[in-house]
Design a protein around this motif. Structure first.
Motif, PDB file in Angstrom:
ATOM      1  N   THR A  11      55.051 -92.801  60.526  1.00 27.40           N
ATOM      2  CA  THR A  11      55.095 -91.806  59.453  1.00 27.40           C
ATOM      3  C   THR A  11      55.268 -90.403  60.026  1.00 27.40           C
ATOM      4  OG1 THR A  11      53.650 -93.179  58.068  1.00 27.40           O
ATOM      5  CG2 THR A  11      53.844 -90.851  57.489  1.00 27.40           C
ATOM      6  N   TYR A  12      54.531 -90.115  61.109  1.00 25.27           N
ATOM      7  CA  TYR A  12      54.628 -88.801  61.745  1.00 25.27           C
ATOM      8  C   TYR A  12      56.035 -88.566  62.285  1.00 25.27           C
ATOM      9  CZ  TYR A  12      53.903 -85.095  65.175  1.00 25.27           C
ATOM     10  OH  TYR A  12      54.013 -83.946  65.903  1.00 25.27           O
ATOM     11  N   LYS A  13      56.595 -89.592  62.913  1.00 23.39           N
ATOM     12  CA  LYS A  13      57.956 -89.456  63.438  1.00 23.39           C
ATOM     13  C   LYS A  13      58.946 -89.209  62.308  1.00 23.39           C
ATOM     14  CE  LYS A  13      57.479 -92.202  67.670  1.00 23.39           C
ATOM     15  NZ  LYS A  13      57.916 -93.417  68.399  1.00 23.39           N
ATOM     16  N   GLN A  14      58.764 -89.939  61.194  1.00 26.42           N
ATOM     17  CA  GLN A  14      59.666 -89.764  60.059  1.00 26.42           C
ATOM     18  C   GLN A  14      59.542 -88.362  59.481  1.00 26.42           C
ATOM     19  OE1 GLN A  14      61.983 -91.832  59.040  1.00 26.42           O
ATOM     20  NE2 GLN A  14      62.635 -90.425  57.422  1.00 26.42           N
ATOM     21  N   LEU A  15      58.289 -87.877  59.361  1.00 25.03           N
ATOM     22  CA  LEU A  15      58.075 -86.523  58.854  1.00 25.03           C
ATOM     23  C   LEU A  15      58.685 -85.487  59.789  1.00 25.03           C
ATOM     24  CD1 LEU A  15      54.380 -86.726  57.569  1.00 25.03           C
ATOM     25  CD2 LEU A  15      56.446 -86.535  56.192  1.00 25.03           C
ATOM     26  N   THR A  16      58.544 -85.726  61.090  1.00 21.19           N
ATOM     27  CA  THR A  16      59.119 -84.798  62.065  1.00 21.19           C
ATOM     28  C   THR A  16      60.635 -84.743  61.935  1.00 21.19           C
ATOM     29  OG1 THR A  16      57.309 -85.259  63.618  1.00 21.19           O
ATOM     30  CG2 THR A  16      59.309 -84.264  64.519  1.00 21.19           C
ATOM     31  N   ILE A  17      61.241 -85.917  61.767  1.00 22.49           N
ATOM     32  CA  ILE A  17      62.694 -85.975  61.598  1.00 22.49           C
ATOM     33  C   ILE A  17      63.112 -85.232  60.329  1.00 22.49           C
ATOM     34  CG2 ILE A  17      64.637 -87.515  61.129  1.00 22.49           C
ATOM     35  CD1 ILE A  17      63.249 -89.586  62.927  1.00 22.49           C
TER      36      ILE A  17
ATOM     37  N   LEU B 294      61.454 -82.850  58.761  1.00 23.97           N
ATOM     38  CA  LEU B 294      61.238 -81.412  58.929  1.00 23.97           C
ATOM     39  C   LEU B 294      62.358 -80.783  59.757  1.00 23.97           C
ATOM     40  CD1 LEU B 294      57.379 -81.253  59.561  1.00 23.97           C
ATOM     41  CD2 LEU B 294      58.613 -80.369  57.580  1.00 23.97           C
ATOM     42  N   GLU B 295      62.756 -81.479  60.813  1.00 22.17           N
ATOM     43  CA  GLU B 295      63.844 -80.961  61.645  1.00 22.17           C
ATOM     44  C   GLU B 295      65.145 -80.891  60.855  1.00 22.17           C
ATOM     45  OE1 GLU B 295      63.913 -83.561  64.976  1.00 22.17           O
ATOM     46  OE2 GLU B 295      62.252 -82.559  66.016  1.00 22.17           O
ATOM     47  N   GLU B 296      65.396 -81.925  60.048  1.00 17.91           N
ATOM     48  CA  GLU B 296      66.611 -81.926  59.229  1.00 17.91           C
ATOM     49  C   GLU B 296      66.570 -80.794  58.197  1.00 17.91           C
ATOM     50  OE1 GLU B 296      66.748 -85.810  57.585  1.00 17.91           O
ATOM     51  OE2 GLU B 296      67.638 -86.736  59.378  1.00 17.91           O
ATOM     52  N   ASN B 297      65.406 -80.609  57.554  1.00 11.03           N
ATOM     53  CA  ASN B 297      65.276 -79.541  56.563  1.00 11.03           C
ATOM     54  C   ASN B 297      65.409 -78.164  57.208  1.00 11.03           C
ATOM     55  OD1 ASN B 297      64.888 -81.330  54.447  1.00 11.03           O
ATOM     56  ND2 ASN B 297      62.662 -81.294  54.610  1.00 11.03           N
ATOM     57  N   TYR B 298      64.826 -78.031  58.405  1.00 12.29           N
ATOM     58  CA  TYR B 298      64.923 -76.749  59.105  1.00 12.29           C
ATOM     59  C   TYR B 298      66.376 -76.434  59.447  1.00 12.29           C
ATOM     60  CZ  TYR B 298      64.618 -73.307  62.836  1.00 12.29           C
ATOM     61  OH  TYR B 298      64.802 -72.198  63.615  1.00 12.29           O
TER      62      TYR B 298
ATOM     63  N   GLU C 253      68.236 -75.572  56.277  1.00 11.51           N
ATOM     64  CA  GLU C 253      67.878 -74.229  55.816  1.00 11.51           C
ATOM     65  C   GLU C 253      68.509 -73.161  56.700  1.00 11.51           C
ATOM     66  OE1 GLU C 253      63.770 -72.108  56.109  1.00 11.51           O
ATOM     67  OE2 GLU C 253      63.786 -73.233  54.218  1.00 11.51           O
ATOM     68  N   ARG C 254      68.547 -73.410  58.007  1.00 11.28           N
ATOM     69  CA  ARG C 254      69.132 -72.436  58.931  1.00 11.28           C
ATOM     70  C   ARG C 254      70.625 -72.250  58.652  1.00 11.28           C
ATOM     71  NH1 ARG C 254      71.888 -72.124  63.570  1.00 11.28           N
ATOM     72  NH2 ARG C 254      72.225 -74.371  63.597  1.00 11.28           N
ATOM     73  N   VAL C 255      71.325 -73.373  58.479  1.00 12.88           N
ATOM     74  CA  VAL C 255      72.764 -73.306  58.188  1.00 12.88           C
ATOM     75  C   VAL C 255      72.997 -72.650  56.832  1.00 12.88           C
ATOM     76  CG1 VAL C 255      74.827 -74.688  57.740  1.00 12.88           C
ATOM     77  CG2 VAL C 255      73.300 -75.300  59.627  1.00 12.88           C
TER      78      VAL C 255
END
Length: 216
Positions: A82-88, A90-94, A97-99
């Motif tokens: 679950t933590y790995k999925q959340l990390t993925i 969050l990274e995708e959302n970040y 959002e950056r783009v």
């Protein structure tokens, strides 16, 4: 001859009786030892039974603990996944959002420039359905419930020498991106803050300006 037989018989009886009296204490001693051995055997057996029951109880407790540890291990593995999925995510959302921030920052500056240039057609391409471009009055009319709720006059950028993005936020659920800009003009000694503007972009087929207003 008969006279001699009687004493001999009597002597034999007395001898047998004497032997019997001497043997009785030995039999009693043997019986007591047997009883003691039996008591010891029973006590030892009870001790072994008690020890066996204790070991069985400890074994059951150990098995329960092993099962608990296995369950905890499964739970930890699930938590790690679950933590790995959340990390993925969050990274995708970040990254998204950056783009998006970079793209909409460019759109915002183009929007300001088109207002300054009075480029009505380009402005019409950039606004959402709830905004009407009024080319006669050089204004943007924000509609709410089919009536004008706000009028925003075109910007004049001629005295402005610096525009800075102050804040931004992205709402993925509502497909909205909100950003604020600060405008600075040049004074005799330094830059002077001249005001702020908030722009909200709404994603339709593409990102469009759905709101614009002055902020402090």
């Amino acid at each position: 001859m008969k006279y001699l037989k009687i004493p001999l018989l009597l002597i034999g009886v007395l001898f047998f009786a004497a032997c019997s009296e001497n043997e009785e204490p030995e039999d009693l001693s043997v019986n007591e030892e047997a009883v003691n051995d039996l008591d010891t055997l029973i006590a030892t057996n009870e001790q072994l039974v008690g020890q066996l029951e204790k070991e069985l109880t400890e074994r059951e407790q150990l098995q329960e603990r092993v099962q608990e540890l296995e369950d905890e291990n499964v739970s930890l593995k699930d938590d790690v996944l679950t933590y790995k999925q959340l990390t993925i995510e969050l990274e995708e959302n970040y990254e998204k959002e950056r783009v998006l921030r970079r793209q909409l920052d460019e759109k915002s500056r183009e929007f300001f420039q088109f207002m300054h240039e009075r480029n009505h057609s380009e402005l019409e391409n950039m606004v959402a359905d709830n905004i009407t471009v009024n080319s006669e009055s050089d204004t943007l009319e924000l509609l709410e419930d089919n009536s004008i709720s706000q009028t925003f006059h075109y910007l004049h950028l001629e005295p402005v020498i610096y525009i800075r993005q102050r804040t931004f936020s992205y709402n993925d659920d509502q497909s909205e991106f909100t950003t604020e800009y600060e405008f600075y003009t040049e004074s005799e000694e330094s830059f002077q803050f001249d005001g702020g503007i908030e722009i909200i972009f709404k994603e339709e087929e593409e990102w469009k300006v759905s709101s614009i207003r002055y902020v402090q």
